[in-house]
Design a protein around this motif. Structure first.
Motif, PDB file in Angstrom:
ATOM      1  N   HIS A 305       0.867 -17.723 -13.253  1.00 29.04           N
ATOM      2  CA  HIS A 305      -0.497 -17.941 -13.751  1.00 29.04           C
ATOM      3  C   HIS A 305      -1.427 -16.809 -13.360  1.00 29.04           C
ATOM      4  N   LYS A 332      -0.004 -16.574 -24.464  1.00 26.07           N
ATOM      5  CA  LYS A 332       0.612 -17.902 -24.435  1.00 26.07           C
ATOM      6  C   LYS A 332       2.052 -17.830 -23.943  1.00 26.07           C
ATOM      7  N   THR A 336       0.674 -21.800 -20.427  1.00 22.62           N
ATOM      8  CA  THR A 336      -0.540 -22.486 -20.871  1.00 22.62           C
ATOM      9  C   THR A 336      -0.861 -23.703 -20.001  1.00 22.62           C
ATOM     10  N   GLU A 338      -2.376 -25.921 -16.704  1.00 25.36           N
ATOM     11  CA  GLU A 338      -3.744 -25.960 -16.174  1.00 25.36           C
ATOM     12  C   GLU A 338      -4.011 -24.766 -15.273  1.00 25.36           C
ATOM     13  N   HIS A 340      -2.602 -21.839 -15.449  1.00 25.11           N
ATOM     14  CA  HIS A 340      -2.713 -20.653 -16.303  1.00 25.11           C
ATOM     15  C   HIS A 340      -4.101 -20.589 -16.943  1.00 25.11           C
ATOM     16  N   GLN A 341      -4.598 -21.718 -17.399  1.00 26.32           N
ATOM     17  CA  GLN A 341      -5.921 -21.747 -18.030  1.00 26.32           C
ATOM     18  C   GLN A 341      -7.016 -21.396 -17.025  1.00 26.32           C
ATOM     19  N   LYS A 342      -6.880 -21.888 -15.791  1.00 25.41           N
ATOM     20  CA  LYS A 342      -7.873 -21.564 -14.771  1.00 25.41           C
ATOM     21  C   LYS A 342      -7.869 -20.072 -14.462  1.00 25.41           C
ATOM     22  N   TYR A 374     -10.615 -20.542 -27.004  1.00 27.22           N
ATOM     23  CA  TYR A 374     -10.459 -21.951 -27.376  1.00 27.22           C
ATOM     24  C   TYR A 374      -9.796 -22.073 -28.748  1.00 27.22           C
ATOM     25  N   LEU A 378      -5.691 -21.186 -26.157  1.00 30.30           N
ATOM     26  CA  LEU A 378      -5.415 -20.706 -24.807  1.00 30.30           C
ATOM     27  C   LEU A 378      -6.172 -21.525 -23.767  1.00 30.30           C
ATOM     28  N   LEU A 379      -7.215 -22.216 -24.195  1.00 25.15           N
ATOM     29  CA  LEU A 379      -8.002 -23.076 -23.321  1.00 25.15           C
ATOM     30  C   LEU A 379      -8.215 -24.421 -23.999  1.00 25.15           C
ATOM     31  N   THR A 380      -8.254 -25.483 -23.212  1.00 26.13           N
ATOM     32  CA  THR A 380      -8.515 -26.816 -23.741  1.00 26.13           C
ATOM     33  C   THR A 380      -9.917 -27.271 -23.348  1.00 26.13           C
TER      34      THR A 380
END
Length: 428
Positions: A305, A332, A336, A338, A340-342, A374, A378-380
């Motif tokens: 990440h 991606k 992907t 949590e 990784h998103q942070k 988004y 790549l982000l939720t």
């Protein structure tokens, strides 16, 4: 763009359920010929269905391969297919997967329960079953979102359907209301072309193909894409970098952050290699996604990440909002989750915060960048909203962290309103 009635059998020009007429263009020659549906996302949104349902239906009907979740919004069907023919197939999709079986109203939502697909009509209350023998039915059941979570595209489309049903469609037709109009307009618009039309599968194929000869390429072309990674050489190059990149590339307390004996970490090595390549090639746009991924793979951090923190900090310039679509497939591929998103959000904080020291107006780009990330999946929503609630000194100083979140308020507010709309719709 001119609109047509969703129900093709209704000729009334004042029929309130409208959609754009399909627009397509044929690209390539010979075995590489393909059809790009330019406005499929808009049409799918008007039907309150994910674009993947529509493109897959076309693929089944035509017996052709499709890309079902393109990061750059380029929906592709292999082969040459006229728009008029696709429009005819779309009528079949609408009749089978959109219209209520009782009132023939398109104001329906897809409900999946106990292995069946039901169209829940918000106009008359009828719940009608979809024929499970249809090929697309199998695809829908196989790709249904996790329990309790609607697919992002379906949620956006459902909001659009509710607005259509209430006669409150905004003039811009994007279904997000005035709060999201400018954001969508300035976000990723599909003009940027990713690797082979943004196909994740194509990127993976290229990575796997080149990875097979990675060792030979490194040995034969060491001068082309490897640099001296001794501690002294890395520190010397870091001192020559622009001010916004002189700060250590990776922060935190992860076990894999530091190198052996407190030396240069693998993440610093990746970041320094990227900045060196950017300087040699003359810009971030000249850097190839596959080369970046293979370098991370060589270092053994291609799925970490923290790698995303480095990438977001180094592979974009001030045009990041428009560049995300091209890089989405590669990002991606790293991951992907949590975490990784942070790391992506941490990278955005540093990207904006460090540049703002010399270019304060870069804060105006924050919402646009988040929209692009988004839209590229790549982000939720949940991760972004949680990030926006509290500043952190993990990636940048606390004062700058607060400024970045403050500059993201337009997008955060739009997300919160969209979530609220979904909650209201689900409780009805």
């Amino acid at each position: 763009m001119a609109t047509i009635n969703i129900r093709s059998d209704i000729k009334d020009p004042f029929y309130r359920y409208k959609m754009e007429r399909l627009q397509s263009k044929i690209e390539g020659k010979g075995n590489g010929i393909k059809t790009v549906i330019v406005n499929l996302s808009s049409v799918a949104q008007s039907l309150a269905r994910p674009g993947s349902y529509v493109i897959k239906y076309f693929g089944f009907e035509l017996g052709a391969q499709t890309n079902n979740n393109p990061a750059d919004d380029r929906w592709i069907i292999n082969g040459a297919h006229e728009a008029s023919k696709l429009q005819d197939y779309l009528v079949g999709f609408i009749n089978k997967f959109v219209l209520c079986k009782k009132c023939k109203n398109p104001e329906t939502e897809v409900v999946i329960k106990d292995g069946s697909i039901v169209l829940d009509c918000k106009a008359c209350g009828e719940r009608s079953d979809v024929d499970l023998r249809l090929k697309l039915s199998g695809f829908i059941l196989k790709t249904q979102p996790k329990k309790g979570k609607k697919d992002k595209a379906e949620r956006k489309a459902a909001r659009k359907a509710r607005e259509n049903g209430n006669g409150e469609v905004k003039e811009n037709g994007n279904g997000h209301g005035s709060g999201g109009e400018n954001i969508s307009e300035n976000g990723s618009n599909g003009d940027d072309v990713a690797i082979e039309a943004g196909s994740d599968d194509e990127l993976t194929r290229r990575i796997n193909a080149e990875a097979q000869v990675l060792d030979e390429e490194i040995e034969a072309n060491d001068h082309e894409w490897t640099v001296d990674m001794s501690d002294e050489a890395v520190r010397a190059r870091q001192m020559q970098l622009p001010e916004d990149l002189k700060q250590k590339l990776v922060l935190g307390d992860d076990d894999d952050e530091e190198g052996e004996n407190g030396g240069i970490s693998k993440y610093d090595q990746l970041g320094t290699w990227i900045t060196s390549e950017v300087e040699v090639k003359g810009g971030v746009d000249k850097l190839d996604d596959v080369a970046i991924y293979l370098k991370a793979k060589e270092l053994g951090i291609e799925t970490k990440h923290r790698t995303l923190l480095v990438l977001v900090s180094t592979i974009f310039d001030d045009n990041m909002a428009k560049q995300v679509a091209k890089r989405a497939a590669m990002l991606k591929n790293v991951g992907t989750s949590e975490k990784h998103q942070k790391s992506i959000l941490g990278g955005v904080e540093r990207f904006i915060g460090l540049r703002a020291k010399e270019k304060p107006d870069i804060y105006e780009q924050t919402s646009k960048i988040l929209v692009s990330l988004y839209n590229a999946d790549l982000l939720t929503e949940d991760i972004i909203i949680k990030w926006g609630t509290k500043a952190s000194k993990k990636y940048i100083d606390i004062a700058t962290s607060k400024k970045v979140r403050k500059s993201a308020e337009p997008f955060l507010q739009w997300l919160a309103e969209a979530e609220s709309d979904d909650d209201d719709g689900d409780s009805e």
